[in-house]
Structure formats: C-alpha cells, structure tokens
Design a protein around this motif. Structure first.
Motif, PDB file in Angstrom:
ATOM      1  N   LEU A  68      39.950  30.227  13.422  1.00 13.27           N
ATOM      2  CA  LEU A  68      38.977  30.271  14.519  1.00 13.27           C
ATOM      3  C   LEU A  68      39.330  31.398  15.491  1.00 13.27           C
ATOM      4  O   LEU A  68      38.454  32.129  15.956  1.00 13.27           O
ATOM      5  CB  LEU A  68      38.935  28.926  15.255  1.00 13.27           C
ATOM      6  N   THR A  69      40.616  31.573  15.770  1.00 11.34           N
ATOM      7  CA  THR A  69      41.061  32.652  16.649  1.00 11.34           C
ATOM      8  C   THR A  69      40.737  34.011  16.045  1.00 11.34           C
ATOM      9  O   THR A  69      40.272  34.924  16.742  1.00 11.34           O
ATOM     10  CB  THR A  69      42.568  32.532  16.917  1.00 11.34           C
ATOM     11  N   GLN A  70      40.948  34.148  14.744  1.00 15.21           N
ATOM     12  CA  GLN A  70      40.658  35.415  14.063  1.00 15.21           C
ATOM     13  C   GLN A  70      39.169  35.732  14.100  1.00 15.21           C
ATOM     14  O   GLN A  70      38.768  36.888  14.254  1.00 15.21           O
ATOM     15  CB  GLN A  70      41.146  35.345  12.607  1.00 15.21           C
ATOM     16  N   LEU A  71      38.337  34.698  13.977  1.00 14.85           N
ATOM     17  CA  LEU A  71      36.903  34.918  13.845  1.00 14.85           C
ATOM     18  C   LEU A  71      36.191  35.124  15.182  1.00 14.85           C
ATOM     19  O   LEU A  71      35.293  35.967  15.278  1.00 14.85           O
ATOM     20  CB  LEU A  71      36.255  33.740  13.093  1.00 14.85           C
ATOM     21  N   ALA A  98      44.510  42.381   6.106  1.00  9.32           N
ATOM     22  CA  ALA A  98      44.349  42.851   7.488  1.00  9.32           C
ATOM     23  C   ALA A  98      44.845  41.831   8.507  1.00  9.32           C
ATOM     24  O   ALA A  98      45.221  42.193   9.623  1.00  9.32           O
ATOM     25  CB  ALA A  98      42.881  43.183   7.758  1.00  9.32           C
ATOM     26  N   ILE A  99      44.842  40.544   8.124  1.00  6.38           N
ATOM     27  CA  ILE A  99      45.252  39.500   9.067  1.00  6.38           C
ATOM     28  C   ILE A  99      46.509  38.768   8.614  1.00  6.38           C
ATOM     29  O   ILE A  99      46.949  37.825   9.269  1.00  6.38           O
ATOM     30  CB  ILE A  99      44.110  38.487   9.288  1.00  6.38           C
ATOM     31  N   ASP A 100      47.105  39.202   7.513  1.00  5.03           N
ATOM     32  CA  ASP A 100      48.336  38.594   7.007  1.00  5.03           C
ATOM     33  C   ASP A 100      49.528  39.329   7.611  1.00  5.03           C
ATOM     34  O   ASP A 100      49.744  40.515   7.352  1.00  5.03           O
ATOM     35  CB  ASP A 100      48.375  38.686   5.477  1.00  5.03           C
ATOM     36  N   LYS A 101      50.295  38.635   8.432  1.00  3.02           N
ATOM     37  CA  LYS A 101      51.405  39.267   9.146  1.00  3.02           C
ATOM     38  C   LYS A 101      52.511  39.745   8.212  1.00  3.02           C
ATOM     39  O   LYS A 101      53.349  40.558   8.609  1.00  3.02           O
ATOM     40  CB  LYS A 101      51.971  38.295  10.186  1.00  3.02           C
ATOM     41  N   GLU A 147      39.257  27.775  24.228  1.00  6.11           N
ATOM     42  CA  GLU A 147      38.363  26.875  24.963  1.00  6.11           C
ATOM     43  C   GLU A 147      37.778  25.811  24.054  1.00  6.11           C
ATOM     44  O   GLU A 147      37.766  24.613  24.405  1.00  6.11           O
ATOM     45  CB  GLU A 147      37.235  27.669  25.629  1.00  6.11           C
ATOM     46  N   LEU A 148      37.283  26.214  22.887  1.00  2.62           N
ATOM     47  CA  LEU A 148      36.678  25.246  21.972  1.00  2.62           C
ATOM     48  C   LEU A 148      37.680  24.181  21.543  1.00  2.62           C
ATOM     49  O   LEU A 148      37.362  22.990  21.498  1.00  2.62           O
ATOM     50  CB  LEU A 148      36.135  25.958  20.726  1.00  2.62           C
ATOM     51  N   MET A 149      38.897  24.605  21.236  1.00  2.00           N
ATOM     52  CA  MET A 149      39.885  23.642  20.749  1.00  2.00           C
ATOM     53  C   MET A 149      40.452  22.774  21.872  1.00  2.00           C
ATOM     54  O   MET A 149      40.833  21.624  21.637  1.00  2.00           O
ATOM     55  CB  MET A 149      41.005  24.371  20.004  1.00  2.00           C
ATOM     56  N   MET A 150      40.502  23.285  23.101  1.00  2.00           N
ATOM     57  CA  MET A 150      40.995  22.489  24.227  1.00  2.00           C
ATOM     58  C   MET A 150      39.961  21.493  24.731  1.00  2.00           C
ATOM     59  O   MET A 150      40.299  20.383  25.146  1.00  2.00           O
ATOM     60  CB  MET A 150      41.413  23.412  25.374  1.00  2.00           C
TER      61      MET A 150
END
Length: 258
Positions: free
Chosen positions: A148-151, A216-219, A159-162
């Motif tokens: 969700l953070t990536q997207l 691209a998003i794999d650390k 905010e959505l998760m809190m």
C-alpha cells in the motif's frame, strides 16, 4: 477440485474466482492453500497466458479474513500465518504471466492485500478498499503495509492503515491504487480485453517487465542493473528477431515465447 475457489480457462486466460459468497469471500487458511495451488497452475500450465482473480457475487472481492481463525493463535502461529500469506502473494506478484485483480466490491484487509499483489487492478464502481486491521488490534500481515505504501505513498497509506477507513473506487483510481474503474457489468470484459492485448506481445518480454518492475522496489536488488541485464537478454530471443522484422515489414508479429 477446490472447496473455496472456482477456476475457468477461456481463451488462454485462467479466471480464478474466490467462491465463498455467503462469507463475503473472506479469506481463511484453506482458501490460502487452494489459492497457492491455483497460482502454481498458472505458472505450470502452458495453455494459460494470463489470469484474472475476482470474487463470487456482486458484493465482495474479498471482504477481509475469517476472524474466527485468529482467536486461538499464538504469536508463533501468527508469524507462520503471515509467512504463508507472503509466500502465496509473492508468487502472484512475481508471476511471469500477467495476473489482474478484477475487484467487484469490498476489498478489505486480506482482500486489499490480495488485490495489491496482482500486477494491477481494475475496479467496479461499487468497489471499496481498505486495511481496517487496527479495528481488531491487528496490522496488515500479508504485505499490506509494504504494497500500500509503494502504491499510494507513505502519507496516504499511513492514514488509511491508522484510521481503518475505506476508500471508494474513484478515490482508489485518483490515488493510483487501481488502473481503471468501470461499471460492474463491464468489469470482466475490461480485464479480459487487457489480457488479450497483452497476449499479442512477446511473452518473454512481458515476463521481463514483471521482473524489472519488482526489482525497482526490492531492497535486495539493483533495479537499474536488473534492467540492463534483462534488456540484454532479449537479444538472445527469437521473439526480438520476429518483432523487429515484423516492424520493418509492417506486419503483425507472431511471437512464440522463444
């Protein structure tokens, strides 16, 4: 074959339907195991060129998890549950064949996480998205905090998760969570039409797009270096030769995945 899913192969597209409408298609451990088997079939079956994951009925894609299964879990069992979910959803995310989520209603909790694991999402106008785990004293455990953070970005995701709030299909489109919003009756035709278009492209190149985007998003990976290597590998394929010749000759390419 399955107790919680149904599958149908049409025009080289495997339609995987989460089939517990009486429970709003809520995820349980049996379903996760069966979903893993269904994804294995997508990998293995050469007749399958792409897949769509959707929910049975008109109310829910997957409206969360079966909460009754959580009441007796120890922290160790919770860890094992999360790990098993990560394995299945990463298999979806890293599939060399395109997998689209056709979200036909509520996609909450594990349902939102399942949709986000797909390569991209198409939503019906009545779709609703959210990660309401905080209402249960939980957090997302199947990759939701990360995807969700990536997207949609750190601020909106936090905010959505809190808050545990839901967002509409139109909000999801504006925030980049979904690619298209259509009328409910147009949902599956839209997903099928996109996969049919992708089927006309070079399948090895499509698979390499998936690999590079994930890098691209794999650390642990260098996405730039992955792109260079995958670009270079294309030059060893018959598909590149066919694609280049078809372009020069102004004809339609006939890719064979070789």
């Amino acid at each position: 074959m399955y107790q919680t899913l149904s599958t149908q192969l049409e025009k080289n597209i495997q339609i995987i339907t989460i089939n517990r409408p009486e429970k709003m298609n809520a995820l349980n451990q049996l379903m996760m195991g069966e979903l893993g088997l269904a994804i294995d079939e997508v990998y293995r079956n050469k007749d399958i060129k792409g897949a769509i994951i959707t929910g049975a009925g008109e109310k829910a894609f997957v409206a969360g998890a079966d909460i009754s299964e959580f009441l007796t879990l120890s922290p160790k069992q919770g860890e094992e549950l999360a790990k098993s979910g990560h394995v299945v959803f990463q298999r979806i995310e890293y599939s060399p064949k395109p997998i689209i989520a056709a979200v036909n209603g509520f996609a909450l909790g594990g349902g939102c996480e399942l949709a986000m694991a797909c390569h991209f999402r198409i939503a019906s106008e009545n779709a609703r998205f959210g990660q309401p785990e905080v209402n249960l004293g939980l957090i997302p455990g199947y990759g939701g905090t990360q995807r969700l953070t990536q997207l949609i970005g750190k601020g909106k995701a936090t905010e959505l998760m809190m808050t545990g709030d839901m967002i509409t299909a139109d909000e999801a489109l504006a925030w980049g969570l979904v690619n298209h919003v259509v009328k409910l009756e147009e949902l599956m035709p839209k997903a099928i039409s996109i996969l049919e278009k992708i089927q006309t492209k070079a399948p090895l190149a499509v698979a390499r797009v998936v690999k590079c985007v994930n890098a691209a998003i794999d650390k642990e990976l260098d996405g730039w270096e992955t792109e260079i290597k995958e670009f270079a590998a294309c030059f060893a394929t018959a598909d590149l030769q066919e694609g280049a010749e078809a372009f020069i000759q102004k004809r339609k390419a006939n890719f064979k995945g070789e």
